[in-house]
Scaffold this motif. Structure first.
Motif, PDB file in Angstrom:
ATOM      1  N   LYS A   1      78.510  58.643   6.587  1.00  0.00           N
ATOM      2  CA  LYS A   1      78.712  58.194   7.954  1.00  0.00           C
ATOM      3  C   LYS A   1      77.628  58.773   8.844  1.00  0.00           C
ATOM      4  N   SER A   2      77.463  58.173  10.011  1.00  0.00           N
ATOM      5  CA  SER A   2      76.470  58.652  10.960  1.00  0.00           C
ATOM      6  C   SER A   2      76.995  58.418  12.360  1.00  0.00           C
ATOM      7  N   ALA A   3      76.161  58.782  13.359  1.00  0.00           N
ATOM      8  CA  ALA A   3      76.545  58.580  14.758  1.00  0.00           C
ATOM      9  C   ALA A   3      76.629  57.108  15.096  1.00  0.00           C
ATOM     10  N   ASN A   4      75.994  56.255  14.358  1.00  0.00           N
ATOM     11  CA  ASN A   4      76.039  54.820  14.618  1.00  0.00           C
ATOM     12  C   ASN A   4      77.207  54.137  13.920  1.00  0.00           C
ATOM     13  N   GLY A   5      78.032  54.895  13.163  1.00  0.00           N
ATOM     14  CA  GLY A   5      79.201  54.285  12.564  1.00  0.00           C
ATOM     15  C   GLY A   5      79.167  54.335  11.049  1.00  0.00           C
ATOM     16  N   VAL A   6      80.182  53.680  10.454  1.00  0.00           N
ATOM     17  CA  VAL A   6      80.320  53.665   9.004  1.00  0.00           C
ATOM     18  C   VAL A   6      79.291  52.699   8.418  1.00  0.00           C
ATOM     19  N   GLY A   7      78.870  52.948   7.160  1.00  0.00           N
ATOM     20  CA  GLY A   7      77.943  52.052   6.487  1.00  0.00           C
ATOM     21  C   GLY A   7      76.517  52.544   6.520  1.00  0.00           C
ATOM     22  N   ALA A   8      76.272  53.774   6.936  1.00  0.00           N
ATOM     23  CA  ALA A   8      74.910  54.289   6.972  1.00  0.00           C
ATOM     24  C   ALA A   8      74.349  54.451   5.558  1.00  0.00           C
ATOM     25  N   HIS A   9      75.227  54.770   4.591  1.00  0.00           N
ATOM     26  CA  HIS A   9      74.770  54.886   3.198  1.00  0.00           C
ATOM     27  C   HIS A   9      74.246  53.548   2.689  1.00  0.00           C
ATOM     28  N   GLU A  10      74.963  52.473   3.030  1.00  0.00           N
ATOM     29  CA  GLU A  10      74.514  51.144   2.612  1.00  0.00           C
ATOM     30  C   GLU A  10      73.167  50.806   3.252  1.00  0.00           C
ATOM     31  N   GLN A  11      72.993  51.202   4.515  1.00  0.00           N
ATOM     32  CA  GLN A  11      71.712  50.949   5.179  1.00  0.00           C
ATOM     33  C   GLN A  11      70.578  51.702   4.486  1.00  0.00           C
ATOM     34  N   LEU A  12      70.853  52.949   4.087  1.00  0.00           N
ATOM     35  CA  LEU A  12      69.836  53.731   3.394  1.00  0.00           C
ATOM     36  C   LEU A  12      69.505  53.128   2.034  1.00  0.00           C
TER      37      LEU A  12
ATOM     38  N   GLY B   1      54.197  57.192  -7.445  1.00  0.00           N
ATOM     39  CA  GLY B   1      53.655  58.099  -6.435  1.00  0.00           C
ATOM     40  C   GLY B   1      54.059  57.720  -5.021  1.00  0.00           C
ATOM     41  N   GLN B   2      54.060  56.409  -4.717  1.00  0.00           N
ATOM     42  CA  GLN B   2      54.477  55.964  -3.393  1.00  0.00           C
ATOM     43  C   GLN B   2      55.962  56.223  -3.164  1.00  0.00           C
ATOM     44  N   LEU B   3      56.774  56.052  -4.230  1.00  0.00           N
ATOM     45  CA  LEU B   3      58.205  56.317  -4.096  1.00  0.00           C
ATOM     46  C   LEU B   3      58.455  57.794  -3.795  1.00  0.00           C
ATOM     47  N   LYS B   4      57.678  58.679  -4.398  1.00  0.00           N
ATOM     48  CA  LYS B   4      57.863  60.117  -4.172  1.00  0.00           C
ATOM     49  C   LYS B   4      57.611  60.469  -2.702  1.00  0.00           C
ATOM     50  N   SER B   5      56.529  59.954  -2.130  1.00  0.00           N
ATOM     51  CA  SER B   5      56.229  60.245  -0.722  1.00  0.00           C
ATOM     52  C   SER B   5      57.246  59.593   0.208  1.00  0.00           C
ATOM     53  N   PHE B   6      57.735  58.413  -0.179  1.00  0.00           N
ATOM     54  CA  PHE B   6      58.734  57.742   0.652  1.00  0.00           C
ATOM     55  C   PHE B   6      60.041  58.519   0.688  1.00  0.00           C
ATOM     56  N   LEU B   7      60.495  59.035  -0.472  1.00  0.00           N
ATOM     57  CA  LEU B   7      61.726  59.822  -0.516  1.00  0.00           C
ATOM     58  C   LEU B   7      61.574  61.121   0.270  1.00  0.00           C
ATOM     59  N   ALA B   8      60.372  61.711   0.236  1.00  0.00           N
ATOM     60  CA  ALA B   8      60.133  62.933   1.010  1.00  0.00           C
ATOM     61  C   ALA B   8      60.260  62.663   2.512  1.00  0.00           C
ATOM     62  N   SER B   9      59.851  61.470   2.950  1.00  0.00           N
ATOM     63  CA  SER B   9      59.984  61.143   4.375  1.00  0.00           C
ATOM     64  C   SER B   9      61.442  60.941   4.769  1.00  0.00           C
ATOM     65  N   LEU B  10      62.281  60.481   3.824  1.00  0.00           N
ATOM     66  CA  LEU B  10      63.700  60.281   4.128  1.00  0.00           C
ATOM     67  C   LEU B  10      64.459  61.595   4.216  1.00  0.00           C
ATOM     68  N   ASN B  11      63.985  62.645   3.527  1.00  0.00           N
ATOM     69  CA  ASN B  11      64.702  63.926   3.526  1.00  0.00           C
ATOM     70  C   ASN B  11      64.749  64.574   4.908  1.00  0.00           C
TER      71      ASN B  11
ATOM     72  N   GLN C   1      70.622  65.432  -1.258  1.00  0.00           N
ATOM     73  CA  GLN C   1      71.640  64.867  -2.138  1.00  0.00           C
ATOM     74  C   GLN C   1      71.999  63.442  -1.722  1.00  0.00           C
ATOM     75  N   VAL C   2      72.068  63.192  -0.412  1.00  0.00           N
ATOM     76  CA  VAL C   2      72.379  61.852   0.081  1.00  0.00           C
ATOM     77  C   VAL C   2      71.267  60.879  -0.296  1.00  0.00           C
ATOM     78  N   VAL C   3      70.020  61.323  -0.156  1.00  0.00           N
ATOM     79  CA  VAL C   3      68.890  60.461  -0.510  1.00  0.00           C
ATOM     80  C   VAL C   3      68.902  60.154  -2.005  1.00  0.00           C
ATOM     81  N   MET C   4      69.223  61.160  -2.844  1.00  0.00           N
ATOM     82  CA  MET C   4      69.260  60.939  -4.291  1.00  0.00           C
ATOM     83  C   MET C   4      70.389  59.987  -4.667  1.00  0.00           C
ATOM     84  N   ASN C   5      71.567  60.127  -4.014  1.00  0.00           N
ATOM     85  CA  ASN C   5      72.673  59.205  -4.272  1.00  0.00           C
ATOM     86  C   ASN C   5      72.284  57.775  -3.903  1.00  0.00           C
ATOM     87  N   ALA C   6      71.596  57.636  -2.773  1.00  0.00           N
ATOM     88  CA  ALA C   6      71.177  56.299  -2.349  1.00  0.00           C
ATOM     89  C   ALA C   6      70.143  55.722  -3.309  1.00  0.00           C
TER      90      ALA C   6
END
Length: 456
Positions: free
Chosen positions: A300-311, A325-335, A341-346
């Motif tokens: 969940k987030s401040a914008n409501g339920v479904g933030a995991h689905e958005q991620l 390599g691009q995926l690694k840098s992209f995941l680092a930006s999401l952290n 753990q949330v990023v890995m679950n997504a």
């Protein structure tokens, strides 16, 4: 030192590559203390890849006499006076029973003692496993004094990892070389397009000759392209065409400038006040400046339920045409906005969402993404294991059945290491003992902890 072929059946083969020294014996002492010393027993046993204590004990068992091999001095003694030919015949029997493969006759075998206390010979040439006759007296001595196991399982795994890294570096170098070649081609095309291809009027209106002359002229132009002198067409039609192109470019710039000014004059979107469930007010902005919601571990987030689905959707959108390599840098930006753990679950949901049967096959196909997510960060292996466990809990029974096979695949590919797999299993088994996931994973953990280096 004189050499002979191993095995009596190979004595006439001049090109046989398995050889051993000829036996040398010496009679020592006299009377009741007379003994036979096999002088080169250590060299013979080394050629047969067996401990010298085995051959010495075999002579004693077959002759009914006491025998002893001194590990410090390397002296092999058999009580009694025995001639060399007799001991050589007994050595041939030892080779047939405990050295040569029962399938191909090759002496390149290893002694294996099973859990049921049975002795086997595993051939390195043909792979055949021979069962030794346990009625022989020497088998009891071998079981009590097993041969030393070969060490090097970890070294083999390290060599395998180094080989993989070397291949990856080679592939990366090949890609860089391809990119450089493409850049050179693009630069040459750009430079050639800048040249004017219009020849002078006199040349264009010159009378054409025969077809053979045209072919010769074309060949000369291809051979020496630098000799051609390019000139600008000064005809009225060409001048009007250039003016039209310049006018079109200026008009386009004016249109873009007008659009940019209109965007600046637009009013900024008003902020809306959103009241959360706990009564606190938060401000949400509608428009392109609104940032992606910050996701917590409960999804969940401040914008409501479904933030995991958005991620998950955001990760899926970036997976298209994205390398490791691009995926690694992209995941680092999401952290920065969400916990690791949330990023890995997504990421797991984005890669394997909707998979029922064939979960392990999908993991094999997308192992490079998982390797990129855990590369150079040992703590991320635990995050990956927890994400796999969470994915299995909310998936069907077909996925849960393949969880052990998935772990085996990632372990073989060096994505996961043994210590983190065991740590994750201990955490899960302590939290929920009756979960079907841990029941399916337990045989793999047992194998992982008790497997010998050679069986790997």
């Amino acid at each position: 030192m004189a050499m002979q072929n191993i095995g009596a059946g190979n004595s006439d083969d001049a090109f046989y590559r398995y050889k051993m020294p000829r036996m040398l014996t010496k009679i020592e002492g006299r009377g009741n203390g007379i003994k036979t010393n096999v002088v080169n027993m250590v060299d013979i046993a080394k050629a047969l890849a067996r401990p010298p204590s085995y051959t010495t004990k075999y002579f004693g068992c077959e002759l009914g006499a006491q025998s002893k091999f001194d590990e410090k001095t390397g002296v092999a003694l058999v009580n009694g006076a025995h001639d060399t030919a007799k001991l050589a015949g007994l050595l041939e029997n030892f080779i047939k029973k405990f050295v040569q493969c029962y399938g191909c006759g090759n002496p390149e075998t290893d002694v294996i003692i099973t859990k049921t206390q049975m002795i086997q010979l595993k051939c390195a040439a043909c792979g055949f496993v021979s069962d030794v006759d346990m009625r022989d007296k020497l088998t009891t001595f071998i079981i009590k004094n097993p041969p030393e196991q070969k060490k090097g399982g970890k070294d083999k795994k390290a060599m395998r990892r180094a080989e993989k890294e070397r291949l990856k570096e080679g592939e990366a170098a090949d890609e860089e070389l391809k990119k450089l070649k493409l850049k050179k081609k693009d630069a040459s095309k750009a430079s050639s397009s800048k040249k004017k291809t219009v020849l002078p009027v006199e040349d264009r209106h010159s009378p054409s000759g025969s077809q053979a002359d045209d072919n010769d002229a074309d060949e000369e132009e291809e051979d020496d392209d630098d000799d051609v002198q390019w000139a600008t067409d000064t005809s009225l039609e060409a001048a009007q065409k250039r003016i039209q192109e310049q006018l079109s470019a200026v008009t386009a710039d004016m249109v873009m400038l007008t659009t940019a000014e209109a965007e600046k004059e637009k009013p900024k979107p008003a902020a809306k006040k959103v009241v959360a469930a706990n009564g606190s007010a938060t401000t949400a902005v509608n428009g392109p400046e609104a940032k992606s919601p910050t996701v917590t571990e409960n999804g969940k987030s401040a914008n409501g339920v479904g933030a995991h689905e958005q991620l998950v959707e955001k990760i899926q959108g970036n997976l298209k045409g994205c390398n490791a390599g691009q995926l690694k840098s992209f995941l680092a930006s999401l952290n920065g906005g969400s916990s690791p753990q949330v990023v890995m679950n997504a990421l797991i949901d984005a890669l394997f969402g909707g998979v029922d049967k064939g979960f392990s096959k999908e993991v094999t196909k997308k192992k490079n993404y998982l390797a990129a997510a855990t590369h150079d960060n040992e703590g991320s292996q635990i995050l990956l294991l927890r994400a796999i466990g969470a994915f299995c809990e909310k998936s069907g029974p077909e996925v849960v059945k393949e969880v052990a096979l998935v772990l085996k695949t990632l372990y073989d590919e060096d994505v996961l290491e043994e210590e983190y797999i065991v740590q994750w299993f201990n955490e899960g088994i302590g939290a929920s003992k009756n979960s079907q996931i841990w029941k399916n994973v337990k045989p793999f953990i047992v194998w992982l902890q008790s497997a010998e280096s050679e069986s790997e």
